[in-house]
Design a protein around this motif. Sequence first.
Motif, short mmCIF file in Angstrom:
data_model
loop_
_atom_site.label_atom_id
_atom_site.label_comp_id
_atom_site.label_asym_id
_atom_site.label_seq_id
_atom_site.Cartn_x
_atom_site.Cartn_y
_atom_site.Cartn_z
N CYS A 150 2.74 13.24 -0.67
CA CYS A 150 2.71 11.78 -0.57
C CYS A 150 3.46 11.33 0.68
CB CYS A 150 3.41 11.14 -1.76
SG CYS A 150 2.73 11.58 -3.33
N LYS B 281 2.18 7.88 2.05
CA LYS B 281 1.83 7.15 0.84
C LYS B 281 3.08 6.78 0.06
CE LYS B 281 -2.41 9.82 0.26
NZ LYS B 281 -3.03 10.85 -0.60
N LEU C 145 -1.91 9.10 -6.88
CA LEU C 145 -2.05 9.00 -5.43
C LEU C 145 -2.83 10.18 -4.88
CD1 LEU C 145 1.60 7.88 -4.56
CD2 LEU C 145 -0.44 6.46 -4.53
N ASP D 76 0.81 -1.22 0.00
CA ASP D 76 0.00 0.00 0.00
C ASP D 76 0.84 1.27 0.00
OD1 ASP D 76 0.93 -0.68 2.48
OD2 ASP D 76 -0.72 0.26 3.55
N VAL D 77 2.15 1.12 -0.18
CA VAL D 77 3.02 2.30 -0.16
C VAL D 77 3.84 2.35 -1.44
CG1 VAL D 77 5.02 3.30 0.97
CG2 VAL D 77 3.19 2.35 2.34
#
Lengths: 410, 451
Positions: A240, A245, A232, A173-174
């Motif tokens: 981010c 993220k 994103l 998820d990153v």
Amino acid sequence: MKRWLLLALTALGLAMAQTQVRISGWGGPDTAVVSGLLKEVVQRQLDRENIRVVYEPIEGDYTQWLFNALSAGTAPDLFYVDIFWAESLFATGRVAPLDAYFSREEVQAFLPNLVQAFTYRGRLYGIPKDFNTLALIYNKDLFDEAQVPYPHQQDTWDSLEGKLRQVQTRLKDVAGLCLVADFARFGAFAFATGWKPFDAQGHTVLDQNFRRAFEWYTGLVRRGAARFAQDLGEGWTGGCFGGEKAAVAIEGAWIAGFLRDKAPNLRYGTTFLPLDPMTKRRGNFVFTVSWSLNAASKNKEAAARVLKALTSPQAQQWVLERGLAIPSRKALAQNPYFQRPTKEAELNRVVFLGSTAQGGNVYPFSFRGLGGDWMRPINEALAAVITGQKSVDQALREAQAALDRLTGRR
Amino acid sequence: MEKARRLWVRLAWAYGLLLAFGVFFVGPFAMGFLASLKANPLEWPFSFRFAQVSPKNWVAAWRLGLEGGGNPWLGGMVPGREVVLEVAYFSPEGQEPTLLAQISRRKPGAGMGAVFETPYAADHVRLEGPVRVEARPAQLGDREGMVYRYRLRLFYPGEGPVLERVPLDLEVPRGVVLVGASLDPTRLERRGRVASWDNVVPGLLGYVFHNYLRAFRETRSLETGESLFLRWTLNSFFLAALKVLTTLIFASMAGYALARMRFPGKHALFLFMLFSMMVPAQVTFISNYLVLKDGIFGLSRLFGVETLLNTYTGLVLSGLVGAGAVFLMKQFFESIPREVEEAALIDGATPLGILFRIVLPMSTPALGALAILTFQGTWNEFFWPLVVLTSPREIYTLPLGLLSFRNAYGQVGDWGLILAGGFLSMIPVLVLFALFQRYFVEGPSLGAVKE
């Protein structure tokens, strides 16, 4: 009789007393910095000389305001000049050269890269007030969680990419890096290859070196080491990074203020941008702003004194310690502030050193008089390739054609 | 049957249109307002369930504010007080987690707050705990484990300053999940490991409207320390009120002269006035600027004022009354029957007497509409004040203040504060519309003529 004389002298003294010097810069966060600086350092120094500084921060479009004010004759005595449009302003002759007010030693106390940035046709037109360069900021937690070693200053493009790919694969998820289609970030990598924005004739040639950096940068998404920032929902790598993220960000020291509010507990470290695996050098930008003197100013002597006070060692120390900006004096490299064991001090140190030899091929964020027009073809090429709309060949060919038209090549 | 169908179709149209209006006009306001309450106003996807709208947190914020500073609304902490906070963590392995708690030294990253040295809670407040008060087996999703409840006591001993906020950070190992807290944390960081409170003694308003409070607290003048936001609001009120007053007086006088009196050049004057309405402000602003810069051809120097830039005098003088306002009043006065005035004339009234004692009292609808339009116009005016007022920041009007907000906070992504400022600036106009809306409904033709 004596009393009258005294009174007359006092009156004369009062009349002559204060020279007003007006200074301006953009508003926003700078207002806080400059007001604080004036109140706590500068005005005290100038009180003895009976100079009063009037500070007028400009909210809104500063560039436009300044150009208007210079033509209307209402411009202040001292004002900010951003390196991005400095050359086109200096060319108008509305800015006074500073060589008469600053001795060679005084100028040499500032970082040479920055002084060079404000030198136009051999004359100095501004004293850099502060600056920024790019650095690689990484989220320690994410690297720990993915069990990947932290990025460090010996990393090359390839080794860094490997680390980013591992983080992105293991954490799912990153993103490794969130990629932006912006020369203000990509350019640093192009500089690392030895490529220069302009050749001796003032033309821009997107040569093999440029292409190598371009292919590496735009391919990061495809190779699973990065995601496109827009995908994103962010506009810059710092956004981010603050939202966890992405594992790394490529930004300057301005990210510190953002993270202080957005993610005060984020454990981050900072290192230099990676090295080009072939040239073993890195590249960087210098983003800087100067204090410059109005050529139409009525009290240039006093304004020059204010300029000196604003960029004095004490003033720069004050700015540095508050973590608000990176001052421009060479001597500050040895400053104890940079050695403090905090994440912000580390960030500021790396950004400071980014402008020195450690930064590799460092160029000012300025493109002759062309400004943003020059960057546009390259930004469009970056976006087109990252989003898969064009091949590298096609995008570079079109960018080259646009740049040729702009710089008059062929 | 056909009739009923038509009725339904009509209803559907009406409701559909209302809904569309609602979505397009009210929707953004509502969403903007909700976002301004959030700690992360850019949260995506937008959720309607967040800490600031939960009644549980309202009660807790009220209690903590009362316990910490004796102020349930605005919170804070004063010497001699203590507050208690409880948190509950789920640990999957059933092993008790290590809980690190600290009152952090936190400083705003942007705006004037970044420069001001305010007392840090970390220097004054002592933290006791966490003390475990309960441990029980529990299930989270499909994971078995234990829930541990801890109590934290924050105590402010001795003497010291009043603290506006007391931040708190709680850190746990990876995998341990926060499942409850007397007051929900402002944000979860480091992938859920750190629960972070910007203020554990917020008070009800301080919790729900924290961005609004920050707008007042964080933007202060470096010279005097007073709240700039409050000052900007007062400035805008002062200017708007002044302009409403001058507009009402001058527009009604000029309108009356144009509507009723006979004098040479009246038509030319009227045409010139209409013409001046048609020239955009952007065309004349440079000449206006230069006139103000010289203090109206040097006239202001007679009063010892070098320039009218950066002064309210300049701003007010250059906009005492607009041609539009005169036009509106003229049209309205023309709709009043002449007989009313002629009766007064026979009784020996002067033109000024007629205007102020007979015509104006009959003109409340037009004056009301003009007042509210002028107020709104001045309140929202941006371009001209931006040109005239540059420094010091204390003389800004609210829209300029909001611009400086955007510059200072937008850069660091702190949109909550900007939204809050924008919303606050909207309230006076909304209130005004609510109070004066009947003048709009009645329309300018009513009120004067009662058959």
